[in-house]
Motif scaffolding. Structure first.
Motif, PDB file in Angstrom:
ATOM      1  N   VAL A  31       0.803  -1.217   0.100  1.00 39.89           N
ATOM      2  CA  VAL A  31      -0.136   0.037  -0.077  1.00 39.89           C
ATOM      3  C   VAL A  31       0.834   1.399  -0.252  1.00 39.89           C
ATOM      4  O   VAL A  31       1.705   1.387   0.898  1.00 39.89           O
ATOM      5  N   PRO A  32       0.771   1.980  -1.061  1.00 36.56           N
ATOM      6  CA  PRO A  32       1.499   3.205  -1.094  1.00 36.56           C
ATOM      7  C   PRO A  32       1.565   4.233   0.179  1.00 36.56           C
ATOM      8  O   PRO A  32       2.847   4.501   0.527  1.00 36.56           O
ATOM      9  N   SER A  33       0.625   4.584   0.626  1.00 32.20           N
ATOM     10  CA  SER A  33       0.676   5.247   2.013  1.00 32.20           C
ATOM     11  C   SER A  33       1.055   4.609   3.192  1.00 32.20           C
ATOM     12  O   SER A  33       1.854   5.466   3.835  1.00 32.20           O
ATOM     13  N   LEU A  34       1.013   3.429   3.181  1.00 24.31           N
ATOM     14  CA  LEU A  34       1.589   2.649   4.282  1.00 24.31           C
ATOM     15  C   LEU A  34       3.327   2.726   4.155  1.00 24.31           C
ATOM     16  O   LEU A  34       3.868   2.685   5.231  1.00 24.31           O
ATOM     17  N   THR A  35       3.679   2.536   2.985  1.00 21.18           N
ATOM     18  CA  THR A  35       5.112   2.415   2.737  1.00 21.18           C
ATOM     19  C   THR A  35       5.594   3.872   3.116  1.00 21.18           C
ATOM     20  O   THR A  35       6.689   3.700   3.866  1.00 21.18           O
ATOM     21  N   GLU A  36       4.903   4.552   2.841  1.00 21.31           N
ATOM     22  CA  GLU A  36       5.430   6.133   3.345  1.00 21.31           C
ATOM     23  C   GLU A  36       5.493   6.088   4.628  1.00 21.31           C
ATOM     24  O   GLU A  36       6.328   6.744   5.440  1.00 21.31           O
ATOM     25  N   SER A  37       4.502   5.712   5.424  1.00 17.76           N
ATOM     26  CA  SER A  37       4.445   5.950   6.711  1.00 17.76           C
ATOM     27  C   SER A  37       5.261   5.236   7.585  1.00 17.76           C
ATOM     28  O   SER A  37       5.849   5.909   8.602  1.00 17.76           O
ATOM     29  N   ILE A  38       5.698   4.100   7.003  1.00 15.38           N
ATOM     30  CA  ILE A  38       7.129   3.475   7.800  1.00 15.38           C
ATOM     31  C   ILE A  38       8.247   4.189   7.368  1.00 15.38           C
ATOM     32  O   ILE A  38       9.121   4.366   8.258  1.00 15.38           O
ATOM     33  N   ALA A  39       8.605   4.114   5.884  1.00 16.73           N
ATOM     34  CA  ALA A  39       9.852   4.488   5.405  1.00 16.73           C
ATOM     35  C   ALA A  39      10.136   6.035   5.781  1.00 16.73           C
ATOM     36  O   ALA A  39      11.381   6.257   5.687  1.00 16.73           O
ATOM     37  N   TRP A  52       3.806   1.159  -7.274  1.00 13.30           N
ATOM     38  CA  TRP A  52       3.077   2.528  -6.972  1.00 13.30           C
ATOM     39  C   TRP A  52       3.405   3.229  -5.710  1.00 13.30           C
ATOM     40  O   TRP A  52       3.043   4.269  -5.407  1.00 13.30           O
ATOM     41  N   CYS A  53       4.710   2.645  -5.097  1.00 17.56           N
ATOM     42  CA  CYS A  53       5.013   3.087  -3.745  1.00 17.56           C
ATOM     43  C   CYS A  53       5.869   4.252  -4.314  1.00 17.56           C
ATOM     44  O   CYS A  53       7.124   3.918  -4.135  1.00 17.56           O
ATOM     45  N   THR A  54       5.720   5.478  -4.354  1.00 17.17           N
ATOM     46  CA  THR A  54       6.428   6.634  -4.819  1.00 17.17           C
ATOM     47  C   THR A  54       7.090   7.702  -4.062  1.00 17.17           C
ATOM     48  O   THR A  54       7.719   8.433  -4.119  1.00 17.17           O
ATOM     49  N   HIS A  55       6.659   7.457  -2.498  1.00 22.25           N
ATOM     50  CA  HIS A  55       7.197   7.946  -1.627  1.00 22.25           C
ATOM     51  C   HIS A  55       7.526   7.221  -0.472  1.00 22.25           C
ATOM     52  O   HIS A  55       7.077   6.158  -0.089  1.00 22.25           O
ATOM     53  N   PRO A  56       8.696   7.643   0.367  1.00 22.28           N
ATOM     54  CA  PRO A  56       9.647   8.616  -0.073  1.00 22.28           C
ATOM     55  C   PRO A  56      10.183   8.551  -1.546  1.00 22.28           C
ATOM     56  O   PRO A  56      10.462   7.570  -2.036  1.00 22.28           O
TER      57      PRO A  56
END
Length: 255
Positions: A31-39, A52-56
């Motif tokens: 999930v892209p937003s969860l990727t960002e939330s952890i990373a 689709w995980c573009t952030h960070p």
């Protein structure tokens, strides 16, 4: 929550028991937003993420295809301690396939802004051992109630066929907190109904996010008789660090 020397049990948003090592070291996010939330705070924990995980922006990890078609075998090869997923964004059949391979899966399922922050706090506390400051900042931002003019809106998320936000959605709840009321929330019993642009209930404005469909000033507004505003889909639909700035950004884009 119960624990032993090496593992502990926690509950995700669906009240599924998730067995985790006391120190989580390897996470795959689909999930892209969860990727960002952890990373954003613990980049070394993420070992795999979707295309689709573009952030960070500098995230450099193994890619495991998309949210709707994750490469289950590739995820298993990455040997994650846990896979983080979302009940709406990911398919149950894929999550079951991961569990059948002995992989722990943590599923989020928020339908409102407060639920998303509660969900993130539980997940991050269990997986990273702490709750980052941006969670508290986002709570402060979204605690202030809206007391300005309200507008009735249609919020398309796709075209060919046309689809829009319906009932009980995170994005619809977020918009309501800045004065934008979804006219299809009660008109349809579906969460993402199809609709005809020429047969809509009375509305004031069209809100066009740039994801999942990439609406733009040249693709979308021409289909409607009322004014349309193009906005950031990430700030509308992602729950994570983007919530800290989402209220200000979306308010400005919808002014």
């Amino acid at each position: 929550m119960r624990c032993n020397d090496d593992m502990f049990s926690a509950y995700d948003d669906l009240r599924n028991t998730v067995e985790l090592p006391r120190e989580v070291r390897r996470v795959v996010s689909i999930v892209p937003s969860l990727t960002e939330s952890i990373a954003v705070m613990h980049p070394s924990l993420i070992v795999g993420a979707t295309d689709w995980c573009t952030h960070p922006a500098d995230l450099d990890v193994a890619r495991v295809r998309g949210t709707k078609n994750p490469d289950v075998d590739r995820i298993r090869e990455l040997a994650p301690d846990v896979v983080v997923a979302n009940a709406e964004e990911n398919r149950a059949v894929d999550l079951d396939a991961l569990r059948e391979r002995g992989i722990a899966v943590w599923v989020t399922a928020p339908a409102t802004v407060p639920e998303s922050l509660d969900s993130l706090e539980r997940m991050l506390s269990a997986i990273t051992g702490d709750v980052p400051s941006w969670v508290h900042e986002a709570r402060a931002v979204w605690t202030t109630s809206y007391d300005g003019m309200r507008r009735r809106a249609v919020i398309p998320i796709w075209r060919r066929p046309w689809m829009a936000l319906g009932r009980d959605t995170f994005a619809g709840d977020l918009l309501s907190r800045i004065g934008i009321d979804n006219v299809l929330r009660k008109e349809s019993g579906e969460r993402y109904p199809r609709f005809d642009p020429d047969a809509l209930p009375e509305y004031d404005i069209v809100v066009l996010p740039d994801e999942p469909y990439a609406f733009s000033p040249a693709d979308g507004p021409e289909a409607f008789a009322k004014p349309a505003r193009c906005i950031s889909g990430r700030h509308l639909t992602w729950y994570g660090p983007s919530l800290v700035e989402a209220r200000e950004i979306l308010t400005g884009q919808l002014a």
